[in-house]
Design a protein around this motif. Structure first.
Motif: not given
Length: 322
Positions: A298-322
């Motif tokens: 029941y508590v296996r972290l899945g799609e939403e966690t994967s999507a959030r981690i991917t977005a947070e570590h997206d190099p393009a996203a980090r460049r936009l924040l600078r």
């Protein structure tokens, strides 16, 4: 003074034995012997098909492998978990009948449990659930049921078995009978608390979730008195009907257009709580599982966690924040 029945006149024990000699009578006696209402309701669906397949007056001692195979044929194309659930009902009935000396053989001996396949992440994204819960195109009864299942993380049959007398609105909780027959409390949040009075509309007794039509007063489809609302005369909403309505309503939001199951609401609630950082003991308190090891699926972290981690570590996203 003991009462002795005249020869040829069956006493109470003889009457019970005669009643249990038929399939319908044995099924009724078996269901009456079950202490947990949720188990009784679940098994009743499978055993109703057994009664219809063999015939209500067929001798229970005459049940054979062909009868059981015909019953299970209805779920040949179902998921392994569904197949195993119905097979468990037949096996439990057979075990009880053998202990009562009603059958000499095991008609389920040729039927095998099926290995469940891994389905991946079955949690429904929270944003899609919120969209479904707040869509006014769906009736109040359905929206409250779905919301209540998600907020309590309870099993669907536990919530569908609720009576108005089981509710404790002041403390936002309800008394349910869990697996094994234990009495537990499940708790809901503000959204359910706001919708619940609108659904009850002053009712003080009877099932919380009612069917659309009045229950028949007699005949084979007449429900038990406890499953009829004393105010409206409508029966209790059934699991198959509630499942069908949820799958139909959720098909629009499901990327695969198949719709979701009621059990996925429980799965989603626990998965979302785990993703929010709740500990295993906290999740166990919410889900009421007996063992922590049971929480794994029941508590296996899945799609939403994967999507959030991917977005947070997206190099393009980090460049936009600078």
């Amino acid at each position: 003074m003991p009462v002795v029945a005249f020869p040829g006149t069956p006493g109470p024990a003889g009457e019970r034995a005669d009643r249990r000699a038929s399939v319908a009578g044995a099924v009724e006696a078996f269901l009456d012997s079950l202490g947990a209402a949720t188990t009784r309701i679940g098994y009743a669906r499978t055993l109703a098909r057994l009664t219809a397949t063999a015939g209500p007056h067929h001798p229970v001692a005459g049940l054979d492998c062909d009868h059981y195979a015909a019953v299970m044929a209805a779920w040949d194309s179902a998921a392994p978990a569904t197949w195993n659930r119905h097979l468990s009902a037949l096996i439990s009935f057979t075990t009880w009948a053998q202990r009562q000396d009603l059958v000499a053989t095991n008609p389920a001996r040729r039927l095998l449990r099926r290995k469940a396949t891994h389905r991946g992440d079955r949690a429904i994204p929270a944003a899609r659930l919120e969209k479904l819960f707040t869509d006014d195109r769906h009736p109040l009864r359905e929206r409250l049921l779905w919301r209540l299942l998600y907020e309590t993380a309870a099993r669907a049959d536990e919530i569908l078995s609720l009576n108005v007398e089981d509710l404790d609105p002041e403390f936002r909780r309800a008394r349910v009978r869990s697996k094994g027959g234990a009495l537990d409390y499940v708790h809901w949040a503000t959204a359910t608390a706001r919708l619940l009075p609108r659904l009850l509309n002053g009712r003080t007794a009877g099932p919380v979730f009612l069917a659309d039509r009045r229950a028949p007063a007699s005949g084979p489809r007449a429900p038990a008195a406890a499953d009829i609302c004393p105010t409206t005369g409508r029966g209790r909403l059934s699991y198959p009907r509630a499942e069908y309505l949820f799958k139909s309503a959720s098909a629009e939001l499901d990327p695969h257009r198949q719709g979701w199951t009621l059990h996925q609401l429980r799965h989603s609630a626990l998965t979302h709580l785990a993703a929010a950082g709740r500990t295993a003991p906290e999740l166990q308190a919410k889900s009421r599982h007996q063992h922590l090891s049971s929480l794994g699926r029941y508590v296996r972290l899945g799609e939403e966690t994967s999507a959030r981690i991917t977005a947070e570590h997206d190099p393009a996203a980090r460049r936009l924040l600078r």
